[in-house]
Design an enzyme around this catalytic site. Structure first.
Site, PDB file in Angstrom:
ATOM      1  N   SER A  58      29.388 -59.501  35.062  1.00  0.00           N
ATOM      2  CA  SER A  58      29.817 -60.705  34.354  1.00  0.00           C
ATOM      3  C   SER A  58      31.296 -60.641  33.966  1.00  0.00           C
ATOM      4  CB  SER A  58      28.912 -60.914  33.136  1.00  0.00           C
ATOM      5  OG  SER A  58      29.106 -62.164  32.553  1.00  0.00           O
ATOM      6  N   ASP A  62      42.822 -59.756  42.514  1.00  0.00           N
ATOM      7  CA  ASP A  62      43.314 -60.889  43.291  1.00  0.00           C
ATOM      8  C   ASP A  62      44.783 -61.175  43.016  1.00  0.00           C
ATOM      9  OD1 ASP A  62      40.866 -61.201  44.442  1.00  0.00           O
ATOM     10  OD2 ASP A  62      40.500 -63.238  43.704  1.00  0.00           O
ATOM     11  N   LYS A  94      27.030 -60.492  38.842  1.00  0.00           N
ATOM     12  CA  LYS A  94      26.505 -61.462  37.879  1.00  0.00           C
ATOM     13  C   LYS A  94      27.639 -62.447  37.581  1.00  0.00           C
ATOM     14  CE  LYS A  94      24.897 -63.263  33.919  1.00  0.00           C
ATOM     15  NZ  LYS A  94      25.604 -64.237  33.061  1.00  0.00           N
TER      16      LYS A  94
END
Length: 686
Positions: free
Chosen positions: A534, A545, A559
């Protein structure tokens, strides 16, 4: 060949790490061979129910999972396991079926049938555990004896003699919480509100007919699980039970056949008839009827959408708010059932009272605490602010003392350093020479951003040059906390976006980083593993990224769904519902669906760890986390004292040296190596 001393140092670090990597790889292969050997031993001894456990361990350890499945002995083992699991399920031997279906799901993770069967059997065991725990316990005792005999085959020489315990009828009984307490306050109107909220706000299209069918099938599972008549006597009347099951089957068909325009009316009618038919036949209490219908209905959605009933609301809020009223101790159940203090939390009532790491809580308010679960202990020890609780504590020197402690607000810190200093506070430097700091983020709470600000400020003030951010085993938490953590290391860019798969009235959200005066620009390595979930995946994925950090470890949990809380009726219960999914800056959804082949955050540098290596690393980590008094300092100085990468002190008290953290943790070692090389490469040359 270079005479540059910095390069020579870098080569030494790399060579040491490579030697450690080879050592861990050899250890992994040894563990794989042992697991395969264990399969053969168990089969030869006729312990066929336990051979799949060893095969599942071997599967996790093999470097060629596709090849493993095609081996003849594995194929034969799977076929026999399927036959036994199906036989146990048919014979209502739920614990045996549960274990075998769990092994099958591990050995063939791409086969959804095992997950479905595992889900059904797990539901039956949960029902027995909740409503008839004594009956389940007797079965568990028998299962435990079978497990012991299997373990005896695998470890005949190392198995300790069974300890004899005096009979104590009160042991573990004083704190039993029955299902009446667990389900208190549940009403049918709560269920209706939750079902309508789910239909309106779930992230993808769902229907009342699917929710109805799931709820009715949940009740069918209850009605067909033998043994529950001990709690609900009318289930023991076969005629009444069969009539109830027939009604449920008929209503499942009616729900499935309902048109879209009438499905809500059909559901309302079903719930009305359900109350009437229940009263006529099995006479389940309303709270049981509602709870089990809800459990089956929301199981049709996803694992993260569920009810938070009145008895669970307070505990749920504690987990997200980062503070509660208690005494301030971390506890765990030891192997013998003792309630052990792992560590007092600094500046709390328990710490001020003198309770120390290693103490055993023998009684709570005069009641025997031996054998109770940690959840039961937590519910008893916590309570309203200003009230008192009496803990009877036995110290390692066998002396006992009663501590009457006044409960107070306890703030749970989510940021930890490398070594818990005696008397409180953290030492963040795992490599003082190269000024490499370690920050472990255990969860994401409302205070996480402020805690991180304070930790980074200390590092800036002491000249830190690099940071290892450890997100392993972090289950997530608040989205706002995750964006605060990212913003600490980012000046610009999208951190995460959320959106549903359909129009629900919940608009997409985009969280961006902003330039701040106090953000950190230090080199950063982030540690993740398969238990990072999560919010942990948002942080690691965004930093990857946006090229802000190097990610080390193993692929994360996957998740990537967002849950919102919907208060029900008088706000005494909540529906936790998935309303959208997370998307990383480059557009990837990290969520793992049933048939996903790509999920989570892939590390830049993959370093796998075996279960045994994980346990060793956790043990070493916990030893550094313990808050000790000055006279309880660990034998070594808490640093990576005798590891291959850093050197350091040895114990001076004559006791064997514990394996330190870097020597136990190849993922952390890899992170340290990367930062050392990066920092050394950036040094000016003469």
């Amino acid at each position: 060949l270079s005479p540059d001393p910095t390069i020579a140092k870098m080569v030494g670090w790399a060579d040491s790490f490579e030697a450690q990597r080879k050592e861990f790889a050899a250890e992994r292969n040894t563990q794989y061979e042992k697991a395969v050997g264990d399969v053969k031993k168990l089969q030869a001894a006729g312990k066929l129910d336990y051979a799949p456990d060893a095969a599942a361990r071997a599967f996790l350890l093999t470097s060629d999972k596709k090849g493993f499945r095609t081996e003849a002995w594995v194929d034969e083992l799977l076929k026999s396991t399927v036959a036994r699991a199906e036989g146990y399920e048919k014979g209502e031997q739920w614990l045996k079926a549960l274990r075998l279906y769990s092994d099958l799901a591990s050995l063939e993770p791409a086969q959804p049938v095992w997950k479905e069967r595992l889900k059904t059997v797990t539901r039956r065991v949960r029902l027995l555990a909740l409503y008839t725990p004594d009956q389940l316990k007797s079965v568990q005792v028998a299962e435990g004896k079978e497990r012991e005999s299997a373990d005896e085959i695998l470890k005949p020489a190392t198995r300790p003699a069974a300890a004899t315990k005096p009979a104590n009828p009160d042991e573990g009984e004083n704190f039993k919480i029955d299902w009446h307490e667990t389900l208190r306050g549940i009403r049918m109107d709560m269920l209706w509100d939750a079902l309508t909220d789910a239909k309106t706000n779930y992230y993808r299209d769902t229907s009342y007919k699917d929710l109805a069918a799931g709820g009715l099938n949940g009740l069918k599972t209850l009605a067909t699980t033998r043994g529950l008549d001990k709690a609900f006597p009318k289930l023991g009347d076969d005629a009444k039970r069969q009539a109830f099951v027939a009604f449920l089957t008929e209503r499942v068909t009616a729900s499935r056949d309902a048109a879209a325009a009438t499905e809500q009316l059909v559901l309302r009618d079903t719930l009305t008839q359900l109350k009437t038919e229940n009263a006529r036949t099995v006479m389940l209490p309303e709270e049981v009827l509602v709870s089990e219908f809800a459990d089956g209905a929301f199981a049709e959605l996803d694992p993260f959408s569920n009810m938070i009933w009145p008895s669970d609301v307070d505990e749920f809020r504690k987990s997200t708010q980062g503070e509660f009223f208690g005494v301030g101790i971390q506890i765990q159940s030891d192997d013998d059932g003792s309630l052990k203090v792992v560590s007092p939390l600094e500046d709390t009532p328990a710490y001020k009272a003198g309770i120390k790491a290693g103490d055993v809580i023998t009684h709570i308010n005069g009641k025997n605490a031996k054998g109770i679960s940690t959840n039961q202990a937590v519910k008893t020890i916590t309570g309203p602010r200003g009230t008192k609780v009496t803990l009877t504590v036995r110290s390692p020197d066998a002396t006992s003392k009663d501590y009457e402690i006044r409960r107070d607000v306890i703030k749970v810190a989510s940021i930890k350093g490398y070594l818990h200093k005696a008397g409180g506070g953290w030492d963040y430097y795992l490599d003082p020479e190269n000024k490499i700091a370690y920050i472990r983020l255990t969860n994401f709470t409302a205070e996480t951003g402020k805690e991180l600000d304070a930790a980074v400020a200390k590092l800036n003030a002491t000249g830190a040059k690099g940071i290892v951010l450890d997100l392993r085993y972090n289950p997530g938490g608040l989205l706002s906390a995750a964006t605060d953590v990212c913003d600490k290391f980012l000046s610009d860019g999208v951190i995460v976006s959320t959106r549903p798969d359909r129009e629900t009235g919940n608009p997409p959200e985009i969280k961006r980083a902003s330039k701040d005066d106090d953000e950190s620009h230090l080199p950063l390595v982030v540690l993740v593993n398969q238990y990072s979930a999560s919010a942990s995946e948002i942080v690691s994925g965004a930093l990857k990224d946006l090229d802000r950090a190097t990610i080390v470890g193993e692929r994360t949990f996957g998740k990537g769904s967002v849950q919102m809380l919907f208060p029900l009726n008088d706000r005494s219960a909540l529906l936790k519902l998935t309303t959208s999914h997370y998307y990383l800056p480059k557009g990837k959804c990290i969520h793992r669906e049933e048939n996903s082949t790509d999920w989570g955050v892939e590390p830049d540098v993959t370093v796998e760890m075996t279960p045994e290596q994980m346990r060793a690393a956790i043990d070493a980590r916990q030893d550094l986390d313990v808050l000790r008094a000055e006279d309880q300092r660990p034998a070594a100085d808490g640093k990576a004292g005798n590891d291959k990468l850093s050197g350091g002190t040895q114990p001076t008290d004559g006791k064997p040296a514990k394996k330190d953290l870097l020597s136990s943790d190849p993922q952390l070692s890899a992170a340290v190596l990367l930062l050392r090389l990066k920092l050394a490469d950036a040094e000016p040359r003469t």
